[in-house]
Design a protein around this motif. Structure first.
Motif, PDB file in Angstrom:
ATOM      1  N   ASN B 516      -0.207  -3.841  75.892  1.00 56.42           N
ATOM      2  CA  ASN B 516       0.105  -5.430  75.968  1.00 56.42           C
ATOM      3  C   ASN B 516       0.140  -6.103  77.661  1.00 56.42           C
ATOM      4  OD1 ASN B 516       2.045  -4.294  73.852  1.00 56.42           O
ATOM      5  ND2 ASN B 516       2.527  -2.923  74.797  1.00 56.42           N
ATOM      6  N   ARG B 517      -0.957  -5.418  78.663  1.00 55.33           N
ATOM      7  CA  ARG B 517      -1.429  -5.808  78.910  1.00 55.33           C
ATOM      8  C   ARG B 517      -2.587  -6.899  79.176  1.00 55.33           C
ATOM      9  NH1 ARG B 517      -3.010  -3.538  84.811  1.00 55.33           N
ATOM     10  NH2 ARG B 517      -3.221  -1.009  83.450  1.00 55.33           N
ATOM     11  N   ARG B 526      -1.893 -10.820  71.018  1.00 59.44           N
ATOM     12  CA  ARG B 526      -2.630 -11.723  72.114  1.00 59.44           C
ATOM     13  C   ARG B 526      -1.036 -11.885  73.024  1.00 59.44           C
ATOM     14  NH1 ARG B 526      -6.138 -10.194  70.464  1.00 59.44           N
ATOM     15  NH2 ARG B 526      -7.880 -11.498  69.636  1.00 59.44           N
ATOM     16  N   TYR B 527      -0.656 -10.898  73.655  1.00 57.41           N
ATOM     17  CA  TYR B 527       0.667 -11.072  74.380  1.00 57.41           C
ATOM     18  C   TYR B 527       0.340 -10.845  76.118  1.00 57.41           C
ATOM     19  CZ  TYR B 527       4.690  -8.926  77.101  1.00 57.41           C
ATOM     20  OH  TYR B 527       6.314  -9.467  77.084  1.00 57.41           O
ATOM     21  N   SER B 528       0.246 -12.294  76.557  1.00 54.13           N
ATOM     22  CA  SER B 528       0.586 -12.069  78.102  1.00 54.13           C
ATOM     23  C   SER B 528       1.889 -12.920  79.076  1.00 54.13           C
ATOM     24  CB  SER B 528      -0.685 -13.052  77.973  1.00 54.13           C
ATOM     25  OG  SER B 528      -0.202 -13.556  79.690  1.00 54.13           O
ATOM     26  N   SER B 529       2.246 -11.781  79.955  1.00 49.79           N
ATOM     27  CA  SER B 529       2.930 -11.931  80.957  1.00 49.79           C
ATOM     28  C   SER B 529       2.914 -11.262  81.632  1.00 49.79           C
ATOM     29  CB  SER B 529       4.669 -10.951  80.049  1.00 49.79           C
ATOM     30  OG  SER B 529       5.707 -10.723  80.907  1.00 49.79           O
ATOM     31  N   LYS B 530       3.065 -12.432  83.341  1.00 48.67           N
ATOM     32  CA  LYS B 530       3.118 -12.010  84.457  1.00 48.67           C
ATOM     33  C   LYS B 530       4.017 -10.813  84.906  1.00 48.67           C
ATOM     34  CE  LYS B 530       0.762 -16.334  85.983  1.00 48.67           C
ATOM     35  NZ  LYS B 530       1.181 -17.817  84.504  1.00 48.67           N
ATOM     36  N   PHE B 532       4.916  -8.650  83.260  1.00 43.90           N
ATOM     37  CA  PHE B 532       4.800  -7.378  82.583  1.00 43.90           C
ATOM     38  C   PHE B 532       3.531  -6.634  83.617  1.00 43.90           C
ATOM     39  CE2 PHE B 532       2.270  -4.774  79.582  1.00 43.90           C
ATOM     40  CZ  PHE B 532       2.939  -4.043  79.251  1.00 43.90           C
ATOM     41  N   ASP B 533       2.581  -7.582  83.431  1.00 40.99           N
ATOM     42  CA  ASP B 533       1.104  -7.431  84.364  1.00 40.99           C
ATOM     43  C   ASP B 533       1.821  -7.254  85.366  1.00 40.99           C
ATOM     44  OD1 ASP B 533      -0.119  -8.205  81.611  1.00 40.99           O
ATOM     45  OD2 ASP B 533      -0.797  -9.695  82.159  1.00 40.99           O
ATOM     46  N   ALA B 534       2.271  -7.839  86.219  1.00 46.40           N
ATOM     47  CA  ALA B 534       2.527  -7.220  87.423  1.00 46.40           C
ATOM     48  C   ALA B 534       3.075  -6.340  87.886  1.00 46.40           C
ATOM     49  CB  ALA B 534       3.802  -8.080  88.255  1.00 46.40           C
ATOM     50  N   ASP B 554      10.986  -0.164  83.599  1.00 45.47           N
ATOM     51  CA  ASP B 554      10.458  -1.816  83.550  1.00 45.47           C
ATOM     52  C   ASP B 554      10.194  -2.376  82.731  1.00 45.47           C
ATOM     53  OD1 ASP B 554      13.216  -1.027  85.347  1.00 45.47           O
ATOM     54  OD2 ASP B 554      11.975  -1.632  87.326  1.00 45.47           O
ATOM     55  N   ALA B 555       8.700  -2.063  82.982  1.00 47.20           N
ATOM     56  CA  ALA B 555       7.635  -2.696  82.042  1.00 47.20           C
ATOM     57  C   ALA B 555       7.940  -2.588  80.462  1.00 47.20           C
ATOM     58  CB  ALA B 555       6.485  -1.844  82.673  1.00 47.20           C
TER      59      ALA B 555
END
Lengths: 335, 728
Positions: B516-517, B526-530, B532-534, B554-555
């Motif tokens: 999901n990165r 096509r999920y994009s979350s700042k 989550f990536d952080a 948490d992620a």
């Protein structure tokens, strides 16, 4: 006769080339990427690009040419003549490696079975399918011809209707039903035979029987039809008039002529049976060629698709040729 | 005409006869169906769980997971012991003094060579990135990639390709932080502290290969300088694991035999193992029922739900004793073993390391230009809240799968607690949908559910679609596509919602989360979350395992409770078939990891074999085994005449079964059918299983096999009388 055989053999490469082109175009158009696993992690895009380049999968024409090059043995010849093969062998030996093996007709790697080459797959699967198919055609001939003769003796009698209905069932019932039922009855309930059904000659009987039913049904209908026709012809009446028994007339005179249409059906039928059946092989777990026709397309395994299609076409052409030759032997009037 | 037919017959029988010459090998100690033919035995190519399962018998790494425990702790394997530096970056492994199956001693350089193979960009390995934990490995990868690119541009000779390969090997030793102070020590330095490095070392890509043999199979392409290994190496290379490869007949069977040189050979009971290639799911089950195989790894037969129901009914019949044993802490397999014999108990339901979920496309527009209503996280959460997952698991699947709140199956990864996920709450779902601008589903476009029709996905899709229509008042459309088209569409995010599943590759939460990165190759949503990536980035640098697990949890919480790029539906189970009375050692851990060499065939509890000896037709030898074994057991073993079996290729390694008893064929063979009947009174007396139960003759066969034919033959060989319990 020899002229006919030669002519056909000269035509064979041409036919194969046309079939190859058509198959490749169709297979190329199939969506999907053969280099990806059907499920799970996808390889990185650069890895896929590198692999595509390795197998020439990125360009239709370069694939088309390079496959022809290696499958026809041209590449082998070229490398042998130019001394490149020798140089490679020497270098490998010098570096302590095994010299690379180079088959003359290289049908390429399999994209779905990564540790097999198409040559090896066909080499191991074709004899199995041929044996099974030959036995199945043999069964089909015995079952079909006798059923057809019984029916033709007394058209519209009970025996006729019964054999006709049986052959209808044979045509209609899919072999995965018959196969699974036979497996359930013999190995599971009665304890006769075993699963997986390959290894000993006895193992071949159930799958060959399953495979034969469809052909038998068709042969029965063909035999019955032409047998009825023959029995009404003049020469039969003459034979009866001069005192030949019914048995003798049927077996020695009518059957010989009645089998001509069966003979022409035997060519394609043998080609079909001897190159394997997906369903029968799957149900009985037989390591034959038929499964690869379906699985290769499912996996978009280009090399394997083309390999099995070419083998099948070759069989079809050669067996049809055999039938034509047999025709002339049976009936010298045919030109 | 008839002469022609006769000729045809001769040809047909001739072909059949040539095949008949190859008589099947004697039955292996342990015969299994492992989901079709193995794809590969190359550790750096393997990515299928079922291939890896077999390879665990042939290969072993520095460390391994103890699959007998549910949380799979690490235990020493080829490394006897190891030290971790205080900064948790340097691992020093002390190797066992052991040899490969061909007698070559194991050297630390065997690891270096194997890891070089894994790191090369040439060999397109799935798990190359695992090696990037080692300092310098990524630099080496980039260097080699550049060198190959440069090579492709210049004019080449085979000699220059050879030179580049030698240079590459030197560069690997120079750039990558793998040291070999001596033959038995391996020192690895990581780019950063990775507390899960030992877990990574258990993965199959990290096993050593015998450099002396495998390097002979290198093939260097003179035009590109890429190196690959001729696939023949996997059949020729010696084994370091518990078994070694005896034969691999494509689409027929693979045979493994015990590796006497294995360091823990004393604890391996199996002498031989056969892996049959049977693709058809129904035939797989039938071959188990006829006694042809001992274990079916993944049952996918269409009637498997009925098998599970029958198993549950069996458990219910013994509910009292099952509960008592469960309280004593017995595992499900141990409980089964204690219950009376019954064919239904062979159905074993184990948790799998995978989850079925529903993909929700998160991009703002679909490829065809339509506005995607699911771009709004509130809509996605509403869709998730509306689904009755219990109905899917218990009404549609009926396999005993647990409903999923999280993507990672709870309890499958040591030290990681997955978040609970969202409960079912249709009211909240309606409120969220109204908030997003679609009160009562008005103006909401039709939601498409893209599926392929494998494994009842269509029924699951119908259940989900019904929930959405009923609870949210939206319209749905189920779109069925052929598998390849389906995969293409999902990969290109050309869908609104779709079915999906994911199985973990390695025991770390990232194996599930990284899909999901942003821009991950497997991010089909096509999920994009700042945020989550952080969190994933933060976890990469965190050295404290507990803190790292909390960050990853948490992620995952963002995924399954807040943003919902996917809706977890249920966690898979793995349906196995084996008789717990006959064998032990199949693991039921949460990651479906198996070490099949741990399997032991049980003998003491098996019912004594029954023979028809005392009756009037006693003299008739009974061929009980349906051709699965060339070892025929006569009515009374003492009547048998011993004869050496046909030559085996390697007599020293042949198990005792290589002796066959030749029958006295003095009595009418036909009588055997009637004789089988009395033997029906044996152990497994069942009535109500929902799938075909095995016939009496096979029960007798099973009973016989329980008594290990090989032992019996030995006994006869020594002139001992057959064991007393063998008489009726």
């Amino acid at each position: 006769m020899i002229g006919l055989i030669l002519r056909r053999l000269i035509q064979l490469p041409l036919i194969l080339a046309i079939i190859y082109t058509a198959t490749l175009i169709l297979a190329w158009k199939v969506p999907g990427n053969p280099l990806e696993n059907p499920e799970g992690r996808r390889p990185a895009p650069e890895v896929v690009a590198a692999m595509k380049a390795q197998y020439n999968l990125d360009n239709f024409w370069s694939f088309y040419v390079s496959y022809l090059d290696s499958a026809t043995g041209v590449r082998y010849l070229r490398h042998e003549l130019s001394g490149e093969s020798r140089q490679q062998r020497e270098q490998a030996l010098a570096a302590g490696r095994l010299p690379p093996e180079q088959p003359i007709f290289d049908l390429g790697p399999s994209l779905s079975y990564r540790e097999q080459r198409v040559n090896e797959i066909i080499g191991s699967a074709l004899p199995v399918s041929m044996a099974l198919g030959a036995l199945a055609i043999f069964f089909a001939l015995i079952l079909g011809v006798s059923a057809g003769v019984i029916g033709a003796m007394k058209p519209n009698s009970f025996a006729d209707v019964a054999t006709l209905s049986l052959s209808m069932i044979g045509i209609s019932l899919p072999s995965f039903v018959i196969g699974a039922a036979l497996l359930l009855i013999f190995p599971v309930w009665l304890g006769i035979g075993r699963i997986p059904s390959w290894g000993t000659p006895l193992d071949m009987i159930l799958p060959a029987f399953t495979l034969s039913l469809g052909f038998a049904a068709y042969i029965a209908r063909l035999t019955r039809m032409s047998m009825i026709e023959q029995l009404q012809s003049d020469y039969i009446r003459t034979a009866r008039a001069k005192g030949v028994s019914i048995r003798g007339v049927v077996l020695r005179h009518a059957l010989k002529n009645a089998l001509l249409p069966v003979l022409s059906y035997l060519g394609p039928a043998s080609a079909l049976a001897m190159t394997g059946s997906f369903v029968v092989e799957r149900v009985f777990a037989i390591p034959g060629l038929g499964q690869h026709f379906v699985n290769a397309v499912r996996n978009k395994d280009l090399f394997l698709i083309i390999g099995v299609v070419l083998i099948f076409s070759t069989f079809l052409v050669l067996l049809n040729l055999a039938v034509d030759v047999l025709y002339r032997v049976v009936d010298p009037r045919i030109e | 005409m008839f002469r022609l037919l006769a000729a045809f017959l001769v040809i047909a029988l001739g072909i059949a006869a040539t095949l008949a010459v190859s008589t099947p090998a004697p039955r292996a100690d342990f015969t299994i169906i492992n989901g079709g033919d193995p794809t590969t035995l190359d550790p750096i190519v393997a990515s299928w769980l079922r291939d890896i399962r077999l390879m665990r018998c042939l290969h072993e790494g520095l460390v391994r997971s103890d699959v007998t425990k549910d949380d799979l702790p690490i235990e020493p394997a080829l490394a006897e012991r190891w030290e971790i530096s205080p900064d948790a970056r340097t691992y020093t492994f002390h190797l066992r003094r052991t040899t490969w199956s061909d007698g070559t001693p194991l050297r630390s350089t065997d690891f270096v060579y194997a890891w070089l193979r894994g790191t090369l960009p040439d060999s397109a390995a799935d798990y190359t990135s695992f090696f990037f934990h080692i300092a310098g490995a990524k630099d080496f990868f980039d260097w080699r990639t550049a060198a190959l690119a440069a090579f492709a541009k210049q004019t080449n000779t085979p000699t220059s390709a050879e030179k580049l390969w030698q240079e590459t090997k030197t560069q690997f030793r120079a750039m990558v932080a793998i040291q070999t102070p001596d033959e038995h020590t391996l020192v690895v330095t990581l780019t950063r502290p990775a507390p899960y490095f030992l877990d990574i070392c258990t993965s199959i890509a990290f096993v050593p290969v015998c450099e002396g043999v495998v390097s002979r199979y290198e093939v260097i392409d003179p035009s590109t300088a890429r190196v690959k290994w001729d696939t023949g190496w996997t059949r020729a290379a010696p084994s370091i694991g518990a078994m070694r490869l005896e034969s691999w007949q494509f689409k027929r069977e693979m045979r493994l035999t015990k590796n006497p040189a294995y360091w823990d050979a004393a604890n391996v009971q199996l002498n031989s193992m056969a892996i049959l290639s049977i693709d058809d799911p129904v035939s797989q089950v039938m071959s188990f029922q006829t006694g042809g195989v001992d274990w079916v790894s993944d049952v996918v037969a269409p009637f498997r739900a009925e098998m599970v129901t029958a198993k549950n009914a069996f458990r219910a019949e013994h509910a009292a004793s099952v509960d008592a044993m469960r309280q004593k802490g017995l595992s499900p397999v141990e409980i089964d073993r204690a219950l009376p014999a019954d064919p239904r108990k062979s159905t074993q339901i184990f948790p799998a390391f995978g989850t079925f979920f529903w993909n929700l496309n998160c991009s703002s527009h679909l490829p065809d230009g339509r506005v995607n209503p699911l771009a709004d996280p509130r809509v996605r959460r509403a869709l998730a809240l509306a689904i009755d997952k219990r109905a899917v698991a218990e009404g549609v699947r009926r396999l005993g799968e647990s409903t999923a709140g999280s993507l990672i199956p709870p309890g499958s990864i040591r030290g990681y607690t997955a978040p609970a996920g969202l409960p079912r709450d249709p009211d909240a779902a309606r409120r969220l949908l109204a908030d997003a601008g679609f009160p009562n589903g008005s103006n909401f476009p039709t939601i498409e559910l893209l599926i392929n029709k494998e494994q009842n996905t269509d029924l699951v899709a119908q259940a989900i679609a019904k929930d959405w229509e009923r609870e949210l008042g939206i319209t749905t459309a189920i779109i069925v596509r052929e598998t390849k088209v389906f995969r293409e569409q999902v990969k290109n995010a050309n869908y609104i919602t779709s079915s999906a599943s994911w199985f973990g590759d390695y025991p770390d939460p990232t194996t599930f989360l990284e899909i999901n990165r942003t821009d991950d190759g497997n991010n089909d949503r096509r999920y994009s979350s700042k945020a989550f990536d952080a969190l994933l980035a933060q976890a990469e640098t965190e050295t404290n395992p507990a803190a790292r697990a909390a960050i990853l949890a948490d992620a995952e919480r963002i995924l399954v409770e807040q943003d919902l790029p996917l809706i977890p539906i249920f966690h898979y189970v793995n349906l196995n078939l084996f008789n717990p009375d006959r064998l032990e050692g199949i693991s039921s851990n949460r990651r479906s990891e198996q070490q099949l060499f741990r399997v032991r065939m049980r003998t003491e509890d098996s019912p004594p074999s029954r023979r028809e000896g005392a009756g009037g037709r006693a003299a008739a030898p009974t061929r009980i085994a349906p051709q699965s074994s060339n070892l025929s057991v006569p009515a009374s073993a003492s009547r048998g005449v011993l004869a050496p079996a046909p030559q085996t290729p390697n007599p020293t390694d042949a198990p005792p079964t290589a002796l066959a008893i030749v029958e006295h064929r003095t009595s009418p063979q036909r009588s055997q059918r009637t004789q089988r009947k009395p033997s029906a009174s044996s152990s497994s007396s069942s009535s109500s299983s929902s799938y075909p139960s095995s016939p009496s003759s096979l029960r007798a066969l099973r009973a016989l096999r329980g008594k290990s034919p090989s032992l019996r033959v030995l006994r006869v060989l020594r002139g001992e009388t057959p064991s007393p319990e063998a008489k009726p």
